[in-house]
Motif scaffolding. Structure first.
Motif, PDB file in Angstrom:
ATOM      1  N   GLU A  43       0.844  -1.207   0.000  1.00  0.00           N
ATOM      2  CA  GLU A  43       0.000   0.000   0.000  1.00  0.00           C
ATOM      3  C   GLU A  43       0.873   1.248   0.000  1.00  0.00           C
ATOM      4  N   LYS A  44       1.930   1.198   0.823  1.00  0.00           N
ATOM      5  CA  LYS A  44       2.835   2.341   0.891  1.00  0.00           C
ATOM      6  C   LYS A  44       3.571   2.518  -0.420  1.00  0.00           C
ATOM      7  N   GLU A  45       3.953   1.401  -0.991  1.00  0.00           N
ATOM      8  CA  GLU A  45       4.665   1.485  -2.258  1.00  0.00           C
ATOM      9  C   GLU A  45       3.780   2.114  -3.327  1.00  0.00           C
ATOM     10  N   LYS A  46       2.539   1.691  -3.323  1.00  0.00           N
ATOM     11  CA  LYS A  46       1.600   2.245  -4.309  1.00  0.00           C
ATOM     12  C   LYS A  46       1.443   3.752  -4.090  1.00  0.00           C
ATOM     13  N   GLU A  47       1.443   4.146  -2.834  1.00  0.00           N
ATOM     14  CA  GLU A  47       1.225   5.558  -2.501  1.00  0.00           C
ATOM     15  C   GLU A  47       2.353   6.426  -3.034  1.00  0.00           C
ATOM     16  N   ILE A  48       3.573   5.942  -2.948  1.00  0.00           N
ATOM     17  CA  ILE A  48       4.697   6.823  -3.272  1.00  0.00           C
ATOM     18  C   ILE A  48       5.424   6.467  -4.553  1.00  0.00           C
ATOM     19  N   LYS A  49       4.984   5.466  -5.246  1.00  0.00           N
ATOM     20  CA  LYS A  49       5.840   4.936  -6.309  1.00  0.00           C
ATOM     21  C   LYS A  49       6.135   5.937  -7.427  1.00  0.00           C
ATOM     22  N   ASN A  50       5.244   6.875  -7.640  1.00  0.00           N
ATOM     23  CA  ASN A  50       5.502   7.834  -8.719  1.00  0.00           C
ATOM     24  C   ASN A  50       6.066   9.158  -8.220  1.00  0.00           C
ATOM     25  N   ARG A  51       6.349   9.212  -6.936  1.00  0.00           N
ATOM     26  CA  ARG A  51       6.871  10.458  -6.383  1.00  0.00           C
ATOM     27  C   ARG A  51       8.374  10.531  -6.652  1.00  0.00           C
ATOM     28  N   ILE A  52       8.856  11.750  -6.719  1.00  0.00           N
ATOM     29  CA  ILE A  52      10.258  11.968  -7.068  1.00  0.00           C
ATOM     30  C   ILE A  52      11.080  12.214  -5.818  1.00  0.00           C
ATOM     31  N   TYR A  53      12.123  11.460  -5.659  1.00  0.00           N
ATOM     32  CA  TYR A  53      13.011  11.625  -4.501  1.00  0.00           C
ATOM     33  C   TYR A  53      14.015  12.742  -4.743  1.00  0.00           C
ATOM     34  N   SER A  54      14.646  12.728  -5.927  1.00  0.00           N
ATOM     35  CA  SER A  54      15.655  13.756  -6.198  1.00  0.00           C
ATOM     36  C   SER A  54      15.848  13.951  -7.690  1.00  0.00           C
ATOM     37  N   VAL A  55      16.353  15.124  -7.997  1.00  0.00           N
ATOM     38  CA  VAL A  55      16.774  15.426  -9.367  1.00  0.00           C
ATOM     39  C   VAL A  55      18.233  15.855  -9.289  1.00  0.00           C
ATOM     40  N   ASP A  56      19.066  15.207 -10.085  1.00  0.00           N
ATOM     41  CA  ASP A  56      20.489  15.573 -10.147  1.00  0.00           C
ATOM     42  C   ASP A  56      20.772  16.279 -11.453  1.00  0.00           C
ATOM     43  N   ALA A  57      21.336  17.486 -11.341  1.00  0.00           N
ATOM     44  CA  ALA A  57      21.729  18.222 -12.542  1.00  0.00           C
ATOM     45  C   ALA A  57      23.248  18.297 -12.556  1.00  0.00           C
ATOM     46  N   THR A  58      23.837  17.699 -13.565  1.00  0.00           N
ATOM     47  CA  THR A  58      25.298  17.781 -13.707  1.00  0.00           C
ATOM     48  C   THR A  58      25.612  18.920 -14.660  1.00  0.00           C
ATOM     49  N   CYS A  59      26.576  19.725 -14.285  1.00  0.00           N
ATOM     50  CA  CYS A  59      26.922  20.898 -15.092  1.00  0.00           C
ATOM     51  C   CYS A  59      28.216  20.645 -15.871  1.00  0.00           C
ATOM     52  N   ALA A  60      28.468  21.563 -16.771  1.00  0.00           N
ATOM     53  CA  ALA A  60      29.606  21.383 -17.694  1.00  0.00           C
ATOM     54  C   ALA A  60      30.931  21.267 -16.947  1.00  0.00           C
ATOM     55  N   ASP A  61      31.049  21.938 -15.786  1.00  0.00           N
ATOM     56  CA  ASP A  61      32.314  21.883 -15.039  1.00  0.00           C
ATOM     57  C   ASP A  61      32.283  20.798 -13.961  1.00  0.00           C
TER      58      ASP A  61
END
Lengths: 426, 183
Positions: free
Chosen positions: A180-198
């Motif tokens: 049930e918990k998995e269903k509740e959160i499965k599409n939620r986003i934990y993090s976004v990583d942005a890597t930059c040119a440097d």
């Protein structure tokens, strides 16, 4: 009955807590301002891209959270709902800090006992999803689009170009046995990583917290930026530089800084560097100091290694203003054992029991450890017995040992206390 | 009078409870009912029925959020009254409009037969939304508030409100499809 009719009925049956209260007409001006998560519409994106200051009541145009609608609170309301103020210390060990002297731990909070504050806001942490304690305190609230925007805004503020974006869903980071918990959160986003040119990495978490890791970003050599070899005066100079250099990133209009120095296990200094946005209203200042601030970390070469930006406002909801007890009342509760702490037992106190004489410092503080509510506590620094130690460990010479003990500042009738109707949780 | 004091009056079976409820919330509840029914008399009857339902429910129920408690009763009574009405002229343009809008997210070929699952899914969906979006969605589909009122409340344009709602309905449809509620 048609599906649409069923849906209309079902909407009418939802949890009352979800229903917005519109019983009073919202006023247009309020004392405090909070971030309220806004629709990321095409107009907002375009406005940021070409610099049109179009968003209403928008103050921190340079902030990475600029697209969030910084609306005035329409009305200060009296809080009525009780809240759970239990603190879970997890596996962080005993809540003890070592320092040369208590003055080294002073976070220079805008709060003081003389301010005679009788009410403080309480915010509900909308990113709190871990009621069952099975997600490791994961904070989930913002959507992917919003988190990417924050990352891109941060990159722009640093004059960097994002070359790669990686999105991690909540279920990528934790295995959840409860379906049930998995269903509740499965599409939620934990993090976004942005890597930059440097190779700078900007990570945005579900509650809007941002972590930026540099590959040793140099700062002018005249600044002595370190954990363990920087004087108070030098720290002030470094912070002055950081406040200015990263003003576009933080978006703070009236930045103030402080630096605390703890002692490590071998007596070495461990200095922190923090900046927050001061405000005319003392209560707003306190909230910013505790819940919306930036911390800076050096590397071993005196370069800038990491910046953390906390902004609890972009994932929280104002619940109401609650009456708070006085310091004297909190101290009485403390002495009577009604406090939260991870100190193992009374042996840690001098003479084997807690005494008001051992209170070195108290401050009004909102914890930002991802709990269900952002509520004010009185945070007591109590000097502990220097002779007590874990096996094989001795407190370094010239160092004092302090324990952190928390007493909820909100008046007791608003606290959702547990079965015994007492607040002794250790 | 504070809500907790009004509730105490209900518990004491003091009929002043209804008077106090009416004074504090009467106009607000009438507005909700009128949005749905678009007729004074029907709206007033819905509000009066709300007071009776509240009197019969408290105690033993003790609402934690009194305004939301009353709101739900009035809203649902008004919609029931709207349905009983055979004349399309009497009743909310807002109800018809909202039903049309909701068709986008739940108007599938398969009938929904598990209301509890739908309610749970809907609550889960709403909890995952940013607060402002959640509130706009519920102002429209819970309160059946006209679009221009929502726009005014948030100082947005009406077209911006429409776009927000459209995106929310699209998201809800996708959410319900993934939950297996809508096919």
């Amino acid at each position: 009955m048609k599906n649409t009719e069923i849906m209309l009925d079902v909407i009418g049956e939802i949890d009352e807590k979800l229903i917005p209260d519109i019983s009073e007409t919202p006023k247009k001006r309020g004392i405090l301002s909070f971030y309220i998560t806004a629709v990321l519409c095409a107009t907002a994106i375009l406005a940021i891209a070409i610099g049109i200051p179009s968003l209403r009541k928008h103050e921190n145009k340079a902030s990475i959270y600029a697209f969030l609608d910084r609306a005035e609170i329409s009305e200060i309301v009296k809080g009525t709902d009780p809240m759970n103020t239990n603190i879970s210390f997890g596996d962080m060990g005993a809540g003890e800090i070592m320092a040369e002297d208590i003055s080294k731990l002073d976070e220079v909070s805008p709060w003081s006992e003389d301010a005679n504050i009788t009410e403080m806001p309480v915010l509900r942490n909308d990113a709190f999803v871990d009621d069952e304690g099975i997600l490791g305190g994961m904070q989930l609230f913002l959507d992917e689009e919003q988190m990417i925007s924050i990352a891109q805004n941060a990159a722009k503020a640093l004059s960097l170009e994002v070359t790669q974006l990686d999105v991690a869903k909540a279920t990528d980071n934790v295995e959840i046995a409860d379906p049930e918990k998995e269903k509740e959160i499965k599409n939620r986003i934990y993090s976004v990583d942005a890597t930059c040119a440097d190779n700078t990495t900007i990570t945005v978490y579900g509650d809007g917290t941002v972590r930026i890791i540099f590959e040793g970003k140099t700062i002018p050599s005249k600044y002595n930026f370190s954990y363990n070899n920087t004087t108070d005066a030098e720290a002030a100079e470094v912070l002055d530089y950081l406040m200015t250099e990263y003003a576009g990133l933080t978006g703070f209009k009236n930045p103030k800084a402080y630096s605390c120095v703890e002692k490590g296990f071998e007596g070495e200094d461990d200095r922190s560097y923090c900046i927050y946005d001061s405000a005319d209203d003392i209560r707003e200042s306190i909230l910013n100091h505790d819940l919306a601030y930036a911390t800076f970390y050096p590397d071993e070469n005196g370069n800038l290694f990491c910046i953390w930006i906390n902004n609890a406002f972009c994932s929280s909801t104002y619940v109401g203003d609650y009456p708070i007890i006085t310091v004297d009342e909190a101290t009485e509760k403390l002495i009577n054992g009604a406090y939260y702490s991870s100190i193992p037992d009374d042996e840690y106190f001098k003479k084997g029991e807690l005494s008001a004489d051992d209170i070195a410092m108290v401050q009004l503080k909102y914890r930002s450890a991802g709990e269900k509510y952002y509520v004010p506590y009185y945070e007591f620094y109590v000097e502990l017995d220097p002779e007590i130690s874990e096996e094989g460990f001795e407190i370094p010479d010239g160092t004092k040992l302090y324990g952190l003990l928390y007493v909820p500042a909100v008046a007791e009738e608003y606290l959702d206390v547990l079965d015994n109707a007492t607040m002794v949780y250790q | 009078m504070e809500d907790n004091m009004i509730i105490e009056l209900y518990f004491s079976r003091d009929e002043c409870a209804i008077k106090e409820t009416s004074e504090k919330y009467g106009a607000f509840l009438y507005k909700i009912a009128y949005n749905i029914l678009n007729q004074n008399e029907s709206a007033e009857e819905s509000v009066n029925d709300t007071y009776l339902r509240t009197w019969n429910t408290i105690p033993p129920t003790k609402p934690r959020k009194f305004s939301a408690f009353l709101t739900k009763i009035t809203r649902n009574l008004a919609i029931d009254r709207f349905r009983k009405n055979t004349s399309e002229k009497q009743g909310g343009g807002q109800v018809t409009l909202c039903l049309d809008e909701l068709h986008e997210c739940i108007g599938g070929k398969t009938d929904v037969d598990d209301r509890i699952a739908l309610k749970n899914a809907l609550e889960s969906f709403l909890r995952g939304l940013p607060v402002k979006n959640k509130d706009i969605f519920l102002l429209r589909y819970f309160y059946l508030m006209p679009l221009d009122e929502i726009a005014d409340r948030y100082e947005m344009s009406e077209s911006a409100v429409k776009m927000v709602l459209y995106r929310m309905r699209e998201k809800l449809r996708g959410f319900l499809e993934k939950e297996g509620i809508v096919l």
